[in-house]
Write a protein that holds these residues in place. Structure first.
Motif: not given
Lengths: 299, 299
Positions: B12-14, B29-33, B39-40, B46-48
């Motif tokens: 449901t979330k990443f 952070i939380s990102i909906p799947t 999503t990606m 975020f990691f950038q």
């Protein structure tokens, strides 16, 4: 080549051998398992005749395999009373000042099959023996499985076959796997020993039903790369057919293992080393103990 | 201190986080799947923003964890169709030229609990999540368990509770553990969701009966040194009482595990990291990937 010693300590006999880590056995003897006082002098005398550099022991259990434990190397709560709490490892070490490896008989057999038998080249396999009792050893990611204690896979719970009215014979769990599917359970249910029941289809259908359930659990929990079935009951080869059928039914094409249904004959097999899996594995336990002591000395 | 990235890829979330190998999380952070296309980009963005030296991924499955496989790092046959055969690891690697660790969400959680949580200091533990589905990760002799594929412990067969008439909801096995004891199974059997059933004793008695059976199999097969139960269903703490009771009944003082009956409250526990077991474990997967790449470069 390094000469190694091996002990397969079983409930009815101790097999002792000397040989090499390639599985070659130079000499072996069989000594009846009576009492430590009777059995052990013969065991130790055998190795006194040979210049072995290490000894490996694969023992019947339960045994203490925790190297940090005070009773490491002991046979623990066996119903064979003369051997209860017997310090098997210590007795061997007292006589021979060489590295001694110690593990369960089934873990030794799993190691033998992984390095030199049916799972050669793989980094994981499961060896199951179905005979007087049911036990299993696991070689996982290149190591013999051990945790809180060694596994006791023979006592897992299974669903009863709809036609089975036999109550089971495990003193602890009644109708666990061993209680329903060991050699003595077959004999108690059908009134005669397994070898007289070869042509009774219903016997092997039911036996396969129970073993397949166990394999399903082992596969889902351990995911071994090869499953090897040994022990007296498995000499009745017709049970493999029933195992393959029921395991296919139980897995039901489960997505993670789609290939299993079609390749079961290659996945679930007889021991590549026949009856020598245990003693060969004990030689390999000796080799590992020797390697470890060398590493330790280099530190 | 090395800054690490972590992805807990759920259905449901990443959850994405940056932090350190001691478990400290600097930002999350939380990102909906939804779909990979939606999503990606958010995950990668975020990691950038952060100078992480490695990323660890704990993913929902089934996934391909075989490093020798062509599809290593892919989500494989999931019923979440947009993610079927999605090369999750490759997508992360395409954007970041740093080491990336990859494992199941439950193996990540087991690692987190083993290093920093309820099993801290032990070399083995089992982490089980009971929620929408049932899955487990195992940390055994200092390694995350993996064989032919990752384990699928949620689908083991269980004996039905004598009062249970619910048919089970696993599309493959009907009344396997997940089919009978997952959150949706509880809801389908009793007509309302688990959180509305807190005061119904029969619900948690039955749930404990199934979970205890599963634990018995896991203990006999894997012998973990600690069992950690997480997931939404386990927020109903009263089920622990039922689990302890039934597991005691099933083991019945079995000789190899006599201490378990008296010490079950210390042996079967809640996650030490609460809801953070998975993301913490993903940080540790990042650390391991970094260590491995350093070792590789030194060769």
């Amino acid at each position: 080549m390094t000469l190694l010693g091996a002990i397969e300590a079983g409930g009815t006999k101790f097999i002792c051998a000397v040989g090499h880590a390639n599985g070659e056995i130079k000499e072996r003897i069989s000594i009846p398992t009576t009492t430590p006082e009777e059995t052990m002098p013969d065991v130790l005398a055998f190795f006194q005749k040979h210049q072995v550099e290490a000894i490996g022991i694969g023992s019947f259990g339960p045994i203490d395999v925790d190297k940090k434990s005070k009773t490491y190397g002991n046979i623990t709560t066996t119903p064979k009373l003369p051997w209860k709490d017997y310090p098997l490892l210590e007795e061997v070490r007292k006589t021979f000042s060489i590295p001694v490896g110690f593990n369960t008989d089934v873990n030794a057999a799993a190691l033998g099959e992984a390095i030199l038998g049916a799972a050669k080249g793989l980094d994981s396999c499961l060896y199951i023996t179905i005979g007087t009792g049911i036990g299993a050893g696991a070689y996982i990611q290149g190591e013999l499985l051990q945790g809180l204690t060694h596994p006791e896979m023979g006592h897992i719970l299974v669903r009863r076959h709809p036609q089975d009215t036999y109550k089971g014979r495990c003193p602890y769990h009644g109708d666990c796997l061993e209680g329903l599917a060991s050699g003595p359970a077959i004999e108690a249910r059908w009134g005669t020993s397994a070898k007289n029941l070869s042509d009774k289809e219903e016997v092997w259908d039911m036996e396969g039903y129970y073993i397949a359930q166990a394999l399903m659990q082992y596969i889902l929990i351990l995911s071994p790369k090869k499953i090897i079935l040994g022990g007296g009951v498995m000499n009745q080869s017709q049970v493999f057919t029933s195992i393959h059928k029921y395991l296919g039914d139980f897995l039901n094409g489960y997505l993670v293992f789609p290939e299993l249904s079609s390749e079961m004959e290659d996945y679930i097999v007889k021991p590549g080393l026949g009856d020598h899996a245990g003693i060969t594995g004990a030689l390999l336990l000796a080799e590992r103990a020797l390697d470890e002591s060398k590493k330790y000395m280099m530190k």
